[in-house]
Scaffold this motif. Structure first.
Motif, PDB file in Angstrom:
ATOM      1  N   LYS A  78      -1.921  70.757 140.921  1.00  0.00           N
ATOM      2  CA  LYS A  78      -1.518  72.150 141.056  1.00  0.00           C
ATOM      3  C   LYS A  78      -2.599  72.918 141.807  1.00  0.00           C
ATOM      4  O   LYS A  78      -3.782  72.806 141.492  1.00  0.00           O
ATOM      5  N   TYR A 118      -4.040  76.652 143.102  1.00  0.00           N
ATOM      6  CA  TYR A 118      -4.038  78.107 142.992  1.00  0.00           C
ATOM      7  C   TYR A 118      -4.971  78.674 144.059  1.00  0.00           C
ATOM      8  O   TYR A 118      -5.986  78.068 144.402  1.00  0.00           O
ATOM      9  N   ASP A 155       4.924  69.432 133.009  1.00  0.00           N
ATOM     10  CA  ASP A 155       5.253  69.949 134.346  1.00  0.00           C
ATOM     11  C   ASP A 155       4.972  68.928 135.448  1.00  0.00           C
ATOM     12  O   ASP A 155       5.107  69.240 136.639  1.00  0.00           O
ATOM     13  N   TRP A 197       0.660  68.757 147.475  1.00  0.00           N
ATOM     14  CA  TRP A 197      -0.213  68.299 146.384  1.00  0.00           C
ATOM     15  C   TRP A 197       0.548  68.201 145.068  1.00  0.00           C
ATOM     16  O   TRP A 197       0.264  67.328 144.235  1.00  0.00           O
ATOM     17  N   LYS A 198       1.513  69.074 144.885  1.00  0.00           N
ATOM     18  CA  LYS A 198       2.286  69.032 143.634  1.00  0.00           C
ATOM     19  C   LYS A 198       3.001  67.699 143.494  1.00  0.00           C
ATOM     20  O   LYS A 198       3.178  67.172 142.386  1.00  0.00           O
ATOM     21  N   GLU A 256      -5.699  71.302 137.928  1.00  0.00           N
ATOM     22  CA  GLU A 256      -5.392  72.523 138.662  1.00  0.00           C
ATOM     23  C   GLU A 256      -6.612  72.923 139.478  1.00  0.00           C
ATOM     24  O   GLU A 256      -7.678  73.198 138.924  1.00  0.00           O
ATOM     25  N   GLY A 307      -0.206  73.253 148.780  1.00  0.00           N
ATOM     26  CA  GLY A 307       0.172  73.266 147.367  1.00  0.00           C
ATOM     27  C   GLY A 307       1.487  72.548 147.118  1.00  0.00           C
ATOM     28  O   GLY A 307       1.652  71.837 146.113  1.00  0.00           O
ATOM     29  N   ASP A 308       2.436  72.699 148.056  1.00  0.00           N
ATOM     30  CA  ASP A 308       3.730  72.028 147.900  1.00  0.00           C
ATOM     31  C   ASP A 308       3.577  70.516 147.921  1.00  0.00           C
ATOM     32  O   ASP A 308       4.205  69.803 147.125  1.00  0.00           O
ATOM     33  N   ARG A 318       0.108  62.767 132.637  1.00  0.00           N
ATOM     34  CA  ARG A 318       0.626  64.034 133.150  1.00  0.00           C
ATOM     35  C   ARG A 318       1.151  64.901 132.014  1.00  0.00           C
ATOM     36  O   ARG A 318       1.518  64.397 130.947  1.00  0.00           O
ATOM     37  N   ILE A 351       2.040  67.661 136.107  1.00  0.00           N
ATOM     38  CA  ILE A 351       0.681  67.803 136.618  1.00  0.00           C
ATOM     39  C   ILE A 351      -0.227  66.814 135.906  1.00  0.00           C
ATOM     40  O   ILE A 351      -0.188  66.683 134.673  1.00  0.00           O
TER      41      ILE A 351
END
Length: 647
Positions: free
Chosen positions: A492, A494, A451, A486-487, A463, A483-484, A448, A453
């Motif tokens: 990430k 988009y 952040d 999956w984070k 992403e 998105g919340d 990772r 990710i």
């Protein structure tokens, strides 16, 4: 009655209306017709034109045997003539919905999803489904009064789809069986026949599809734009006057029965477009030669004019709530329901909630044929697709966005389909972040960045850009919630909003990694339904557009399926195509099994009710219906030509 589920046993089943059979296993499919001797009442809208001689009286405008609608079966009542019916579309392109709502097909579905003749008076099909004899209605006319005859079918077959300038790739795929075109015959002025050496299970479903294939064209009108029939100098002058490249472009521009770009093109639809683009208000006027009548012999439609107002999609709920429409479902979503209910009494309308025919309200489509090799390898790994699905909190989506009225489910057939199995809808949809993270770690995606990710094998952050058609704001809300979650799995998300055409073009070219769109169109499939939404045979399938393109073009473009599961789907598709009812059902079951096991698309929520706003006094609109593109054409299957005003 024989629905498509029983098509191949047509010789033993009644197809629709009345059926009779002859030796050799031929099935005769008849519609309800009104015989001579009925009392006609002239349409008031045309009274002055009839009186002046500009139009013949009704009995001369109708076919000898018009299609008499079965109001008893549909729970309808005989109505009155007159009035306008107003609805709103979000783009001028959407005037094509007049064809969808008009629901005028050679054969079409009734509300029980049985096939019935519509434009045709009857249809004969041999036992193995390889020979189709189409009987037209004697005296049926185009909207300009010209006869509708076998010549219109011959013109389409010989002079349009078999003309290299107009159709360089040849006839549409549904008219080919293993590349073999039909033997087309004109038997008489009102009878044509299509014959193949093998069964063609695509022919009738395509004729009944929401976007009809129009295998007939108004030959009397279009010949003036065709090099075979027009004087070369006159034709060239028309081409030059419009600044076009050649006669083929001219003929194509004049011949758009679905897009409605030529307001002079004769039609068989219930209403005729009278407004030329560009405009923000399109008027459709009743067709004086429409072939349907009510049980009392009154020519349909009841309503004189259908009006499409064009408005920014974001403003549509407010305009509907202000009472600016007579009927509306398009653009409305469940989140508008509470607001619309508040104005019911003051604005004299009622909001109804219809079931939907989509397999899913919103579905994620990982592009298995994406050009980027790193993304392609990831997306084709079943563990990755499962991890993405398990990291979605569908219960939260349902509660926050759909008042708990939706259902967490995969993108598959609905419980009303005879092919449905519970596991198809429920496999891999539970919210399990621990399992999702374990699958991603198992894949080696355990590194990772600062952040949090995860990193892809080539070092890029994990992403995912999810592309949308920019038509449904709720999809943005759905993606924000996904998105919340999956984070928390180190992914990430988009969002990239595009126009539908741009989104599809990017998917076709392999630029799209993932997209969001509605689920399968036909969640009500039966064994004889073409399983094209579950097999890579169509480039519009966003999970495998290049594979679909390969099939669509006969291998000239796209990519040949190269995943074992996809290769097996193609074998099953061939089994379905060549088999009888038992073999088709077996092929369908295996196709759905493979789709459920492999999670080619990631379903989110389904069974989201569709708000339908109907003005008080508009009659014959069902209180409860199925809002579905395929089959049904949204309002089309309920025949808006039978709606009428009681005021």
């Amino acid at each position: 009655m024989l629905s498509l589920a029983n098509f191949h046993s047509a010789s033993r089943k009644q197809i629709s209306g009345k059926a009779s059979f002859v030796s050799g296993g031929t099935a005769f499919l008849f519609g309800c017709t009104l015989l001579a001797g009925s009392a006609w009442a002239e349409v008031p809208y045309f009274a002055d034109q009839v009186k002046s001689g500009a139009l013949p009286p009704m009995e001369q405008r109708l076919p000898e045997h018009p299609l008499k609608m079965d109001f008893a079966a549909e729970g309808k009542e005989v109505g009155k003539y007159g009035g306008d019916m107003v609805t709103i579309m979000g783009r001028s392109k959407d005037i094509r919905m007049a064809v969808v709502y008009g629901y005028t097909h050679l054969v079409g579905y009734d509300q029980n999803l049985d096939l019935k003749p519509d434009i045709l008076e009857s249809l004969d099909v041999n036992e193995d489904g390889s020979v189709f004899t189409l009987h037209l209605r004697k005296g049926h006319k185009w909207s300009d009064g010209a006869p509708f005859t076998a010549e219109d079918f011959r013109f389409y077959w010989e002079d349009v789809v078999n003309n290299d300038d107009l159709f360089p790739v040849g006839p549409p795929r549904f008219l080919l069986v293993d590349g073999e075109p039909p033997k087309f015959e004109v038997l008489d002025e009102y009878t044509v026949r299509y014959s193949w050496s093998q069964p063609n299970p695509f022919f009738l479903p395509e004729l009944a599809s929401t976007r009809p294939p129009f295998i007939y064209r108004p030959a009397h009108y279009l010949k003036q734009f065709h090099e075979k029939y027009q004087d070369p100098q006159k034709l060239e002058a028309m081409v030059q006057e419009r600044g076009l490249r050649n006669w083929a472009v001219l003929e194509t521009d004049m011949d758009r029965p679905y897009k409605l770009e030529n307001i002079n093109l004769p039609t068989l639809q219930p209403w005729i477009i009278r407004t030329q683009e560009p405009s923000d208000r399109f008027i459709f006027e009743r067709n004086p030669y429409f072939h349907r009548v009510d049980p009392d012999g009154n020519q349909l439609p009841y309503i004189d004019r259908m009006i499409f107002n064009i408005s920014n999609a974001k403003l549509v709920p407010a305009k509907v709530g202000a009472g600016e429409v007579d009927i509306q479902s398009r653009i409305l979503t469940l989140k508008d329901y509470t607001f619309l209910k508040q104005s019911e009494k003051d604005k004299a309308y009622h909001v109804r909630l219809w079931d939907v025919g989509y397999g899913n309200y919103a579905t994620l489509y990982p592009n298995l044929t994406v050009s980027d090799p790193v993304w392609r390898k990831l997306l084709r790994d079943l563990r990755f697709r499962k991890a993405l699905s398990l990291a979605i909190n569908r219960t939260e989506l349902n509660r926050v966005l759909f008042f708990g009225l939706a259902t967490a489910r995969n993108n598959t057939v609905l419980p009303k389909s005879p092919l449905f199995k519970k596991e198809y809808a429920s496999e891999n949809i539970g919210f399990d972040l621990k399992a999702a993270n374990a699958l991603l770690d198992e894949m080696g995606l355990d590194k990772r960045n600062d952040d949090g990710i995860r990193l892809m094998p080539d070092g890029r952050p994990l992403e995912i850009i999810v592309e949308t058609a920019g038509e449904n704001p709720e999809q943005d809300d759905i993606l924000e919630l996904i998105g919340d979650s999956w984070k928390k799995a180190g992914i990430k998300l988009y969002v990239k909003a595009l126009q539908r055409e741009v989104m599809r073009t990017r998917a076709y070219s392999g630029d799209t990694v993932m997209s969001i769109f509605t689920g399968i169109d036909n969640g009500l499939a039966v064994p004889s339904t073409v399983p094209s939404e579950f097999v890579p045979v169509n480039q519009d399938s966003l999970q495998w557009p290049k594979w679909g393109q390969y099939y669509d073009t006969g291998g000239e473009a796209g990519e040949k399926p190269d995943m074992p599961a996809a290769e097996e789907l193609m074998k099953l598709y061939e089994k379905w195509r060549t088999g009888g009812p038992g073999q088709q059902k077996e092929a369908w079951e295996h196709i759905l099994d493979i789709n459920a096991e492999n999670l080619f698309s990631i379903g989110l929520v389904g069974n989201v009710p569709q708000p339908v706003v109907v003005a008080d006094g508009l009659k014959n609109v069902p209180e409860k219906g199925i809002h579905s593109w395929e089959p049904g054409g949204f309002f089309g299957i309920y025949h808006p030509d039978t709606f009428w005003w009681d005021r």
